[in-house]
Design a protein around this motif. Structure first.
Motif, short mmCIF file in Angstrom:
data_model
loop_
_atom_site.label_atom_id
_atom_site.label_comp_id
_atom_site.label_asym_id
_atom_site.label_seq_id
_atom_site.Cartn_x
_atom_site.Cartn_y
_atom_site.Cartn_z
N GLY A 110 13.17 8.64 8.62
CA GLY A 110 13.64 10.01 8.77
C GLY A 110 13.59 10.85 7.51
O GLY A 110 14.14 11.95 7.49
N GLU A 111 12.94 10.37 6.47
CA GLU A 111 12.84 11.15 5.25
C GLU A 111 11.76 12.21 5.39
O GLU A 111 10.78 12.04 6.11
CB GLU A 111 12.50 10.25 4.06
N THR A 112 11.96 13.32 4.68
CA THR A 112 10.93 14.36 4.66
C THR A 112 9.75 13.85 3.84
O THR A 112 9.90 12.90 3.05
CB THR A 112 11.47 15.66 4.01
N PRO A 113 8.57 14.47 3.98
CA PRO A 113 7.42 14.02 3.19
C PRO A 113 7.69 14.05 1.68
O PRO A 113 7.28 13.14 0.96
CB PRO A 113 6.31 15.00 3.58
N SER A 114 8.41 15.06 1.19
CA SER A 114 8.67 15.13 -0.25
C SER A 114 9.64 14.03 -0.69
O SER A 114 9.49 13.46 -1.78
CB SER A 114 9.19 16.50 -0.66
N GLN A 115 10.64 13.73 0.14
CA GLN A 115 11.57 12.63 -0.19
C GLN A 115 10.83 11.30 -0.18
O GLN A 115 11.04 10.46 -1.07
CB GLN A 115 12.71 12.57 0.82
N GLY A 116 9.98 11.10 0.83
CA GLY A 116 9.21 9.87 0.92
C GLY A 116 8.30 9.69 -0.27
O GLY A 116 8.20 8.60 -0.84
N LYS A 117 7.63 10.76 -0.68
CA LYS A 117 6.74 10.69 -1.84
C LYS A 117 7.53 10.33 -3.09
O LYS A 117 7.10 9.51 -3.89
CB LYS A 117 6.00 12.01 -2.03
N SER A 118 8.69 10.93 -3.24
CA SER A 118 9.54 10.64 -4.40
C SER A 118 9.94 9.17 -4.43
O SER A 118 9.85 8.51 -5.47
CB SER A 118 10.78 11.52 -4.37
N HIS A 119 10.39 8.64 -3.30
CA HIS A 119 10.79 7.23 -3.24
C HIS A 119 9.60 6.31 -3.49
O HIS A 119 9.70 5.31 -4.21
CB HIS A 119 11.45 6.90 -1.91
N CYS A 120 8.45 6.63 -2.89
CA CYS A 120 7.27 5.79 -3.08
C CYS A 120 6.79 5.84 -4.52
O CYS A 120 6.36 4.82 -5.07
CB CYS A 120 6.16 6.20 -2.11
N ASP A 121 6.90 7.01 -5.16
CA ASP A 121 6.52 7.11 -6.57
C ASP A 121 7.44 6.25 -7.44
O ASP A 121 6.99 5.63 -8.41
CB ASP A 121 6.57 8.57 -7.03
N GLN A 122 8.72 6.19 -7.09
CA GLN A 122 9.64 5.32 -7.83
C GLN A 122 9.24 3.86 -7.68
O GLN A 122 9.28 3.08 -8.64
CB GLN A 122 11.08 5.51 -7.33
N LEU A 123 8.84 3.48 -6.46
CA LEU A 123 8.43 2.10 -6.22
C LEU A 123 7.11 1.77 -6.90
O LEU A 123 6.89 0.63 -7.30
CB LEU A 123 8.34 1.84 -4.71
N VAL A 124 6.24 2.77 -7.09
CA VAL A 124 5.00 2.56 -7.85
C VAL A 124 5.36 2.23 -9.30
O VAL A 124 4.82 1.29 -9.90
CB VAL A 124 4.08 3.80 -7.78
N ALA B 240 0.84 -1.20 0.00
CA ALA B 240 0.00 0.00 0.00
C ALA B 240 0.87 1.25 0.00
O ALA B 240 1.92 1.29 0.65
CB ALA B 240 -0.91 0.00 1.21
N TYR B 241 0.43 2.27 -0.72
CA TYR B 241 1.17 3.53 -0.81
C TYR B 241 1.31 4.17 0.58
O TYR B 241 2.36 4.68 0.92
CB TYR B 241 0.45 4.47 -1.77
N ALA B 242 0.24 4.10 1.37
CA ALA B 242 0.28 4.68 2.72
C ALA B 242 1.33 4.00 3.58
O ALA B 242 2.03 4.65 4.36
CB ALA B 242 -1.10 4.58 3.38
N ASP B 243 1.47 2.67 3.44
CA ASP B 243 2.50 1.94 4.18
C ASP B 243 3.90 2.40 3.76
O ASP B 243 4.80 2.51 4.58
CB ASP B 243 2.37 0.44 3.98
N CYS B 244 4.05 2.66 2.48
CA CYS B 244 5.34 3.14 1.98
C CYS B 244 5.67 4.49 2.59
O CYS B 244 6.79 4.71 3.05
CB CYS B 244 5.30 3.23 0.45
N LEU B 245 4.70 5.40 2.62
CA LEU B 245 4.94 6.73 3.20
C LEU B 245 5.28 6.63 4.68
O LEU B 245 6.17 7.34 5.17
CB LEU B 245 3.73 7.62 3.00
N LYS B 246 4.59 5.74 5.41
CA LYS B 246 4.88 5.56 6.83
C LYS B 246 6.31 5.04 7.03
O LYS B 246 7.02 5.47 7.93
CB LYS B 246 3.89 4.58 7.46
N ALA B 247 6.71 4.11 6.18
CA ALA B 247 8.06 3.53 6.31
C ALA B 247 9.13 4.56 6.01
O ALA B 247 10.16 4.60 6.69
CB ALA B 247 8.19 2.32 5.38
N THR B 248 8.91 5.41 5.01
CA THR B 248 9.92 6.43 4.70
C THR B 248 9.99 7.47 5.82
O THR B 248 11.08 7.94 6.14
CB THR B 248 9.63 7.13 3.35
N ALA B 249 8.85 7.80 6.43
CA ALA B 249 8.85 8.75 7.55
C ALA B 249 9.60 8.15 8.74
O ALA B 249 10.35 8.85 9.43
CB ALA B 249 7.42 9.10 7.95
N ALA B 250 9.43 6.84 8.96
CA ALA B 250 10.12 6.17 10.06
C ALA B 250 11.63 6.16 9.83
O ALA B 250 12.41 6.11 10.79
CB ALA B 250 9.60 4.75 10.22
#
Length: 75
Positions: free
Chosen positions: A51-65, A39-49
């Motif tokens: 220590g990534e900023t929300p924009s970095q997390g979104k970028s990484h999750c978008d790559q994984l999508v 799930a995308y939400a799980d990806c965002l939670k993991a990137t926040a955990a």
């Protein structure tokens, strides 16, 4: 087990595009056991955990999508 796989997927994503083929194959093999896409939400939670900023997390999750490891966001 699912948490370990997600961590491995995020570790591969955090490594950038220069990931070795062996690491990518190991991540794919491990991730397929739990049945991605995650799930995308799980990806965002993991990137926040991690220590990534929300924009970095979104970028990484978008790559994984794009790679098919994370399902697209709903909405």
């Amino acid at each position: 087990m699912r948490r370990m796989s997600m961590a491995l997927v995020l570790a591969v994503a955090a490594g950038g595009l220069g990931v070795s083929a062996v690491t990518a194959q190991a991540a794919t093999a491990t991730a397929s056991v739990d049945g991605p896409p995650y799930a995308y939400a799980d990806c965002l939670k993991a990137t926040a955990a991690k220590g990534e900023t929300p924009s970095q997390g979104k970028s990484h999750c978008d790559q994984l999508v794009r790679k098919g490891w994370v399902s697209p966001p709903k909405g």
